[in-house]
Design a protein around this motif. Structure first.
Motif, mmCIF file in Angstrom:
data_model
loop_
_atom_site.group_PDB
_atom_site.id
_atom_site.type_symbol
_atom_site.label_atom_id
_atom_site.label_comp_id
_atom_site.label_asym_id
_atom_site.label_seq_id
_atom_site.Cartn_x
_atom_site.Cartn_y
_atom_site.Cartn_z
ATOM 1 N N UNK A 176 65.107 29.250 68.008
ATOM 2 C CA UNK A 176 64.095 30.233 67.677
ATOM 3 C C UNK A 176 62.760 30.001 68.355
ATOM 4 N N UNK A 177 61.722 30.595 67.782
ATOM 5 C CA UNK A 177 60.378 30.554 68.345
ATOM 6 C C UNK A 177 59.629 29.322 67.844
ATOM 7 N N UNK A 178 58.989 28.607 68.772
ATOM 8 C CA UNK A 178 58.281 27.387 68.410
ATOM 9 C C UNK A 178 56.898 27.354 69.060
ATOM 10 N N UNK A 179 56.009 26.533 68.509
ATOM 11 C CA UNK A 179 54.668 26.361 69.057
ATOM 12 C C UNK A 179 54.728 25.333 70.179
ATOM 13 N N UNK A 180 54.206 25.727 71.335
ATOM 14 C CA UNK A 180 54.251 24.844 72.497
ATOM 15 C C UNK A 180 53.180 23.748 72.395
#
Length: 235
Positions: free
Chosen positions: A68-72
């Motif tokens: 899924x979407x993650x904080x870079x």
């Protein structure tokens, strides 16, 4: 109730999630749940998807297949992006953010002043003089004082007649807005007009060395003003 225009709604969602990431509410490496964000913010999948796409373009988030979407990591963020600069200056400013901005200004603005002293024209001087008049008229009106200060520093960069340097106004604006609102919201601040007038006078005289020194003095005063508010904590 009337719904806000779609474009404004998109920016609002971008701001909400972006500020949460920059503030550390969503730490680097953590994952974002689109379903939970939809429920918490109250937007459609389409609006949220577009907001996440914009945040990805700024380097804040990425995606991994099946995860899924993650904080870079912060090292991947586009720190000179206008929105990121604004988000970092929102709320209680981070010590590191203020320090970094102060250092960048101390490198860039004195050099810009040297160029401006050599290249300025009458229109540049008029713009600076008008900003100085606004500064004097602002008195203790915080918003007016901030806008006048911003106008002066934008005009100073413009007077250097370097297109790329002029674009750096976004960095200076971020720092000035944070610093000015902190300082002008108190009763303990020095009159900014004399220090800014010294810059204008040096440019009128076409004196690069005096212009550079005047800006260094101005920045030193800005540092001193912040130190009065937060001794040993801010630049």
């Amino acid at each position: 109730m009337n719904q806000p225009p779609t474009r404004n709604l998109h920016q609002q969602i971008i701001d909400i999630i972006g500020e949460q990431i920059v503030s550390g509410a969503y730490a680097p490496g953590s994952f974002l749940s689109p379903d939970r964000l939809e429920q918490e913010i109250g937007v459609s999948k389409t609006v949220l998807r577009e907001a996440l796409r914009v945040l990805a373009s700024k380097g804040l988030i990425g995606s991994r297949q099946k995860l899924g979407t993650f904080v870079r990591p912060r090292a991947d963020w586009n720190l000179l992006d206008v929105d990121l600069l604004r988000w970092q200056g929102a709320g209680i400013p981070d010590k590191g953010f203020l320090t970094d901005l102060g250092e960048v200004r101390s490198i860039m603005e004195p050099a810009a002043a040297r160029l401006a002293a050599e290249r300025r024209d009458e229109a540049d001087l008029a713009g600076l003089a008008h900003a100085l008049e606004r500064m004097a008229d602002a008195g203790h009106d915080t918003d007016a004082a901030v806008e006048a200060d911003l106008a002066f520093h934008r005009a100073l960069l413009a007077a250097a007649h370097n297109e790329l340097l002029t674009r750096m106004e976004v960095v200076i604006e971020a720092g000035l807005r944070v610093r000015d609102h902190l300082v002008h919201s108190t009763e303990h601040w020095a009159d900014p007009v004399p220090a800014h007038r010294a810059v204008l006078d040096a440019l009128r005289d076409r004196d690069p060395q005096a212009a550079e020194q005047a800006v260094r003095d101005l920045l030193a005063q800005a540092t001193a003003d912040l130190d009065l508010l937060h001794p040993g904590e801010t630049p």
